[in-house]
Structures are given as C-alpha cells and as structure tokens.
Motif scaffolding. Structure first.
Motif, PDB file in Angstrom:
ATOM      1  N   TRP A   1     -37.943  75.593  84.058  1.00 46.25           N
ATOM      2  CA  TRP A   1     -39.139  76.425  84.192  1.00 46.25           C
ATOM      3  C   TRP A   1     -38.830  77.649  85.043  1.00 46.25           C
ATOM      4  O   TRP A   1     -38.532  77.543  86.223  1.00 46.25           O
ATOM      5  CB  TRP A   1     -40.259  75.600  84.813  1.00 46.25           C
ATOM      6  CG  TRP A   1     -41.513  76.275  85.272  1.00 46.25           C
ATOM      7  CD1 TRP A   1     -42.265  75.921  86.360  1.00 46.25           C
ATOM      8  CD2 TRP A   1     -42.209  77.380  84.676  1.00 46.25           C
ATOM      9  NE1 TRP A   1     -43.359  76.739  86.479  1.00 46.25           N
ATOM     10  CE2 TRP A   1     -43.347  77.649  85.454  1.00 46.25           C
ATOM     11  CE3 TRP A   1     -41.955  78.174  83.558  1.00 46.25           C
ATOM     12  CZ2 TRP A   1     -44.238  78.682  85.158  1.00 46.25           C
ATOM     13  CZ3 TRP A   1     -42.845  79.211  83.264  1.00 46.25           C
ATOM     14  CH2 TRP A   1     -43.965  79.444  84.051  1.00 46.25           C
ATOM     15  N   ALA A   2     -38.896  78.834  84.406  1.00 49.68           N
ATOM     16  CA  ALA A   2     -38.721  80.117  85.097  1.00 49.68           C
ATOM     17  C   ALA A   2     -37.437  80.145  85.914  1.00 49.68           C
ATOM     18  O   ALA A   2     -37.428  80.609  87.053  1.00 49.68           O
ATOM     19  CB  ALA A   2     -39.939  80.421  85.973  1.00 49.68           C
TER      20      ALA A   2
ATOM     21  N   TRP B   1     -37.559  74.229  77.603  1.00 44.97           N
ATOM     22  CA  TRP B   1     -37.376  75.477  78.353  1.00 44.97           C
ATOM     23  C   TRP B   1     -38.664  76.272  78.344  1.00 44.97           C
ATOM     24  O   TRP B   1     -39.289  76.468  77.293  1.00 44.97           O
ATOM     25  CB  TRP B   1     -36.244  76.294  77.718  1.00 44.97           C
ATOM     26  CG  TRP B   1     -35.941  77.596  78.399  1.00 44.97           C
ATOM     27  CD1 TRP B   1     -36.092  77.901  79.718  1.00 44.97           C
ATOM     28  CD2 TRP B   1     -35.419  78.781  77.777  1.00 44.97           C
ATOM     29  NE1 TRP B   1     -35.692  79.193  79.964  1.00 44.97           N
ATOM     30  CE2 TRP B   1     -35.268  79.754  78.800  1.00 44.97           C
ATOM     31  CE3 TRP B   1     -35.042  79.099  76.466  1.00 44.97           C
ATOM     32  CZ2 TRP B   1     -34.788  81.033  78.537  1.00 44.97           C
ATOM     33  CZ3 TRP B   1     -34.549  80.377  76.206  1.00 44.97           C
ATOM     34  CH2 TRP B   1     -34.426  81.330  77.232  1.00 44.97           C
ATOM     35  N   ALA B   2     -39.065  76.718  79.539  1.00 44.63           N
ATOM     36  CA  ALA B   2     -40.233  77.585  79.683  1.00 44.63           C
ATOM     37  C   ALA B   2     -39.786  78.886  80.332  1.00 44.63           C
ATOM     38  O   ALA B   2     -39.832  79.038  81.559  1.00 44.63           O
ATOM     39  CB  ALA B   2     -41.306  76.910  80.526  1.00 44.63           C
TER      40      ALA B   2
ATOM     41  N   PRO C   1     -46.343  79.053  80.028  1.00 46.20           N
ATOM     42  CA  PRO C   1     -47.399  78.994  81.038  1.00 46.20           C
ATOM     43  C   PRO C   1     -48.740  79.317  80.394  1.00 46.20           C
ATOM     44  O   PRO C   1     -48.828  80.225  79.558  1.00 46.20           O
ATOM     45  CB  PRO C   1     -46.982  80.067  82.051  1.00 46.20           C
ATOM     46  CG  PRO C   1     -46.179  81.031  81.253  1.00 46.20           C
ATOM     47  CD  PRO C   1     -45.483  80.233  80.190  1.00 46.20           C
TER      48      PRO C   1
ATOM     49  N   ALA D   1     -41.761  75.537  76.137  1.00 45.54           N
ATOM     50  CA  ALA D   1     -43.038  75.424  76.837  1.00 45.54           C
ATOM     51  C   ALA D   1     -43.455  76.805  77.308  1.00 45.54           C
ATOM     52  O   ALA D   1     -42.611  77.705  77.449  1.00 45.54           O
ATOM     53  CB  ALA D   1     -42.940  74.459  78.021  1.00 45.54           C
TER      54      ALA D   1
ATOM     55  N   VAL E   1     -45.714  83.424  89.354  1.00 43.26           N
ATOM     56  CA  VAL E   1     -44.623  82.538  88.947  1.00 43.26           C
ATOM     57  C   VAL E   1     -43.304  83.018  89.536  1.00 43.26           C
ATOM     58  O   VAL E   1     -42.506  82.236  90.064  1.00 43.26           O
ATOM     59  CB  VAL E   1     -44.527  82.463  87.416  1.00 43.26           C
ATOM     60  CG1 VAL E   1     -43.341  81.593  87.006  1.00 43.26           C
ATOM     61  CG2 VAL E   1     -45.812  81.907  86.814  1.00 43.26           C
TER      62      VAL E   1
ATOM     63  N   ALA F   1     -38.622  68.492  86.684  1.00 48.50           N
ATOM     64  CA  ALA F   1     -38.183  69.880  86.765  1.00 48.50           C
ATOM     65  C   ALA F   1     -37.524  70.092  88.119  1.00 48.50           C
ATOM     66  O   ALA F   1     -37.806  69.381  89.089  1.00 48.50           O
ATOM     67  CB  ALA F   1     -39.368  70.832  86.602  1.00 48.50           C
TER      68      ALA F   1
ATOM     69  N   LEU G   1     -37.646  69.863  82.215  1.00 47.42           N
ATOM     70  CA  LEU G   1     -38.217  71.194  82.021  1.00 47.42           C
ATOM     71  C   LEU G   1     -37.448  72.216  82.837  1.00 47.42           C
ATOM     72  O   LEU G   1     -37.356  72.113  84.065  1.00 47.42           O
ATOM     73  CB  LEU G   1     -39.690  71.196  82.441  1.00 47.42           C
ATOM     74  CG  LEU G   1     -40.432  72.530  82.352  1.00 47.42           C
ATOM     75  CD1 LEU G   1     -40.555  72.980  80.900  1.00 47.42           C
ATOM     76  CD2 LEU G   1     -41.817  72.411  82.990  1.00 47.42           C
TER      77      LEU G   1
ATOM     78  N   HIS H   1     -51.311  77.311  84.307  1.00 46.88           N
ATOM     79  CA  HIS H   1     -51.013  78.203  85.410  1.00 46.88           C
ATOM     80  C   HIS H   1     -52.230  79.044  85.783  1.00 46.88           C
ATOM     81  O   HIS H   1     -52.106  80.189  86.255  1.00 46.88           O
ATOM     82  CB  HIS H   1     -49.809  79.101  85.090  1.00 46.88           C
ATOM     83  CG  HIS H   1     -48.911  79.274  86.277  1.00 46.88           C
ATOM     84  ND1 HIS H   1     -49.172  80.169  87.281  1.00 46.88           N
ATOM     85  CD2 HIS H   1     -47.786  78.633  86.649  1.00 46.88           C
ATOM     86  CE1 HIS H   1     -48.248  80.102  88.203  1.00 46.88           C
ATOM     87  NE2 HIS H   1     -47.380  79.176  87.844  1.00 46.88           N
TER      88      HIS H   1
ATOM     89  N   ILE I   1     -47.945  74.663  80.484  1.00 53.47           N
ATOM     90  CA  ILE I   1     -48.095  74.444  81.921  1.00 53.47           C
ATOM     91  C   ILE I   1     -49.338  75.199  82.358  1.00 53.47           C
ATOM     92  O   ILE I   1     -49.400  76.428  82.244  1.00 53.47           O
ATOM     93  CB  ILE I   1     -46.875  74.970  82.691  1.00 53.47           C
ATOM     94  CG1 ILE I   1     -45.575  74.382  82.123  1.00 53.47           C
ATOM     95  CG2 ILE I   1     -46.998  74.663  84.178  1.00 53.47           C
ATOM     96  CD1 ILE I   1     -44.344  75.171  82.502  1.00 53.47           C
TER      97      ILE I   1
END
Length: 313
Positions: free
Chosen positions: A170-171, A199-200, A291, A289, A216, A150, A168, A7, A5
């Motif tokens: 994400w965070a 999963w990130a 950032p 995944a 983030v 997401a 996704l 960022h 991703i």
C-alpha cells in the motif's frame, strides 16, 4: 478481485456504509475500514457496514496488536462473522505513528506481536480456547478468518509473506517496490499456498482530491525504510517534526515538510493502466486495490483497477 481501502477521514456510519455500498455496487471484492484510535471505532462501523451490504468482504484495515487485547479482537471478529457470515477478514499491521508518538508504545517488536496475534486467532479458531491455563473459552464460534497484512519494514514484510492469506503493498515508493515484493516472496518460501499479493499504488486520478493524496503520502513517507527516505532528504529530525504535526492533527503543516522527491517516488502521476500493469507483473501481483476517498468516485477507481488486473494475465 479489486479491493478498497476506506480512506475517508474519520468516517461516520453514513460515510462508511455509503462507501461500502458504492464499492459493492461497482464490483469490489473487499473493503477495509481503518482502525484508528483517534477516529470512530472501527468495529462499530463494520457492524453497520455488515448490516447494510450483501456480498462484499469486510474487515479492519489495519488493526494492530498493541491497542486492543487479543481477546477483544477475537470476540469482535466472531461477532462480525455472525453479522456477515463468510465475508469477514482481519487486516493486521504494525499500527500508525500515533501508536508510538501519542500512545507511547514502541513498535520495534511489531513483527513478533503480529505473529503472536495471528497464531492466537488460529488457535481460537481450532480450539475455541482463549486462555489455556484457565481453560476459558470464547463463548461464540470463531470460524477461520482470512488474514490481510501490510507493512513497509523488512521484518513486517517477511512476516506477512509467512503468515498472511493476502499481503497488501500500500502506497510503497516506486523505488522500493521490487525490494518489498521480494521480501514478501522470501517470507512465503516453503508455504504450500503462498499469499495473494495485492497492490494499491497511490495514483493521481483527475478526480482524486489533493488533500487525500497528501494524507496518504505523508503517512507513507514516515513509514518508508530509512535508506529510501534519506535519499529523499527526509532525515530523522524532519520525520520527528512531521510526526509531531500529525499527532496534533495538523496535516497541512506535516505535508509542507515532505520533500518533493518523496512525492515523486510515492505518487504515480500517470494513471495509464498499461505501465501500471507492467510494474505489477514484475512484482508478482495478482490483484489490485484502491483507496476509497468518496462514494461518488470510487466506482471509477475500481473500474480502473479492474482494467489493470485484466492486463496481468
């Protein structure tokens, strides 16, 4: 298949291309570029990324159904497919807090709007028609585009399970991961081919800049479900204060309002792959995944994510 991703804040062409080339060189499968109306235009950046990469999949991460007309989104995707045949995806989500706070658009119906956009894109792929009553078509072919979704709210997570090719996480706070993944799985119930779950996690690697981690975390805390953020002591009044600072572009002031409990829940302080992989297995994750904060460090983070994936089998 590790994803990235982008960022980098408000990336210019050099930054967007540089990160994508570094990610491609490190073996990443895909890279998403943020669609933020207060930054440089995502589609113009993606055109440059497409022209200067060879293998990596690319797309917006995430566009939303509010800020662009669906006709423009279909045209942009089809044009990008001409520039990067066979390696274009479309990331879709509800949009950031600025969509509500600065643009004045309610996102209460986000799941329905996202479903409408996905259904529309599938119809254009099949028929080429933009507007059925007039018969007006898209004068460029749109091939089937993989959908990446997401979200954090229940309705968005359920819609992602039902509609996306890849979902996704994400965070998402550690305390809310199991619930979030279960909603995605419930949304996918009955599908012949469930979506891939990626999963990130937000991990504090030694070379990850603190400002980027906080960037983030601030956005993630605002969009976390109410029950979790209230447990941190992040009530609606403070959320509005944080959002006000973000709309002004004052990230340090916004970050100062985040309770320590939120950071403890959002950030994995230990990058050891084994415990991260154990969590991923429990969630049903099939890929990771990361950032992308900087071209100089992204290769190491991709290698870390690949080491986590290797422990999932």
């Amino acid at each position: 298949m590790v994803g990235v991703i982008n960022h980098v804040a408000n990336p210019d062409v050099e930054a967007a291309v540089g990160l994508a080339q570094a990610a491609e060189g490190a073996g990443a499968a895909w890279i998403g570029v943020a669609d933020a109306f207060w930054w440089r235009d995502v589609w113009m950046l993606l055109g440059e990324v497409a022209s200067q990469t060879e293998r990596i999949e690319l797309g917006p991460a995430m566009t939303n159904p509010y800020m662009r007309h669906r006709f423009h989104t279909a045209s942009a995707l089809a044009t990008l497919q001409e520039l990067a045949p066979g390696r274009v995806f479309c990331g879709i989500a509800a949009g950031g807090s600025e969509v509500t706070a600065a643009a004045g658009i309610s996102r209460q119906d986000a799941a329905e709007k996202v479903a409408e956009l996905v259904t529309f894109l599938r119809e254009v792929e099949t028929t080429g028609t933009l507007d059925a009553p007039s018969g007006r078509g898209l004068d460029i072919r749109l091939d089937r585009v993989p959908i990446l979704m997401a979200g954090r709210g229940d309705t968005m997570l359920r819609a992602a399970g039902a509609l996306a090719d890849r979902v996704l996480l994400w965070a998402i706070p550690a305390s809310d991961l199991e619930r979030s993944a279960s909603i995605v799985h419930d949304g996918a119930s009955g599908r012949a081919r469930p979506p891939e779950l990626a999963w990130a996690p937000l991990v504090r690697h030694r070379d990850a800049p603190q400002a980027s981690i906080m960037h983030v975390a601030v956005y993630a805390s605002l969009n976390t479900v109410a029950e979790v953020r209230l447990g941190w002591g992040l009530d609606d009044t403070r959320v509005e204060a944080i959002r006000e600072q973000l709309v002004r572009g004052d990230l340090p002031s916004a970050a100062a309002l985040i309770p320590p409990e939120a950071l403890e829940d959002l950030v994995f302080e230990d990058p050891d792959p084994a415990p991260i992989a154990a969590v991923a297995r429990g969630l049903g994750v099939s890929s990771m995944a990361v950032p992308g904060f900087d071209p100089a460090t992204v290769a190491g983070h991709i290698a870390w994510a690949a080491s986590v994936e290797a422990l999932l089998d």
